[in-house]
Design an enzyme around this catalytic site. Structure first.
Site, PDB file in Angstrom:
ATOM      1  N   ALA A 146      57.481  93.433  34.782  1.00 41.04           N
ATOM      2  CA  ALA A 146      58.620  92.539  35.039  1.00 41.04           C
ATOM      3  C   ALA A 146      58.164  91.266  35.750  1.00 41.04           C
ATOM      4  O   ALA A 146      58.620  90.161  35.434  1.00 41.04           O
ATOM      5  CB  ALA A 146      59.684  93.256  35.860  1.00 41.04           C
ATOM      6  N   TYR A 147      57.261  91.412  36.701  1.00 44.63           N
ATOM      7  CA  TYR A 147      56.717  90.247  37.418  1.00 44.63           C
ATOM      8  C   TYR A 147      56.002  89.321  36.432  1.00 44.63           C
ATOM      9  O   TYR A 147      56.224  88.106  36.437  1.00 44.63           O
ATOM     10  CB  TYR A 147      55.768  90.722  38.515  1.00 44.63           C
ATOM     11  CG  TYR A 147      55.111  89.616  39.287  1.00 44.63           C
ATOM     12  CD1 TYR A 147      55.782  88.967  40.320  1.00 44.63           C
ATOM     13  CD2 TYR A 147      53.805  89.221  38.998  1.00 44.63           C
ATOM     14  CE1 TYR A 147      55.175  87.956  41.040  1.00 44.63           C
ATOM     15  CE2 TYR A 147      53.189  88.205  39.709  1.00 44.63           C
ATOM     16  CZ  TYR A 147      53.875  87.581  40.731  1.00 44.63           C
ATOM     17  OH  TYR A 147      53.264  86.573  41.435  1.00 44.63           O
ATOM     18  N   CYS A 148      55.160  89.886  35.582  1.00 40.44           N
ATOM     19  CA  CYS A 148      54.423  89.088  34.595  1.00 40.44           C
ATOM     20  C   CYS A 148      55.371  88.401  33.619  1.00 40.44           C
ATOM     21  O   CYS A 148      55.196  87.227  33.287  1.00 40.44           O
ATOM     22  CB  CYS A 148      53.427  89.957  33.841  1.00 40.44           C
ATOM     23  SG  CYS A 148      52.087  90.590  34.857  1.00 40.44           S
TER      24      CYS A 148
END
Length: 109
Positions: free
Chosen positions: A9-11
């Protein structure tokens, strides 16, 4: 700019910022509005210190982060501030839709 295990999700959100920067630059260029992204790597902040402290071996994690940069160190908040000031100034008047990478060489490898 890079992917890693366990942080999909961060990426995805970081990739989304890059594409949002490009799309909004296209949408607003004719109005003279410049849109650029500042893509920082690991910066020595309280937040990152908390990440290190939450790991089983904080010193090993810090050493790993430092080793992954070509410059062998974490970035400093004042370096990010200087880059932000550059983007906000007339010195970057011919930049739009760009991603200014400030990561000590993290993404070069």
């Amino acid at each position: 700019m890079v992917g890693d295990a366990g942080v999909a999700a961060y990426c995805a959100s970081k990739g989304g910022v890059i594409q949002l920067t490009k799309a909004t630059a296209i949408d607003h260029a004719k109005a003279g509005i410049r849109i650029n992204a500042l893509c920082s790597g690991p910066i020595s902040t309280e937040l990152l210190e908390g990440v290190f402290l939450a790991s089983p071996d904080p010193e090993a994690m810090r050493a790993d982060f430092e080793a992954r940069t070509l410059l062998g160190r974490l970035g400093r908040p004042d370096e990010v501030a200087s880059a932000a000031l550059f983007l906000a100034s007339d010195m970057s008047s011919n930049m739009t839709g760009a991603n200014l990478i400030l990561d000590g060489g993290w993404t070069t490898r």
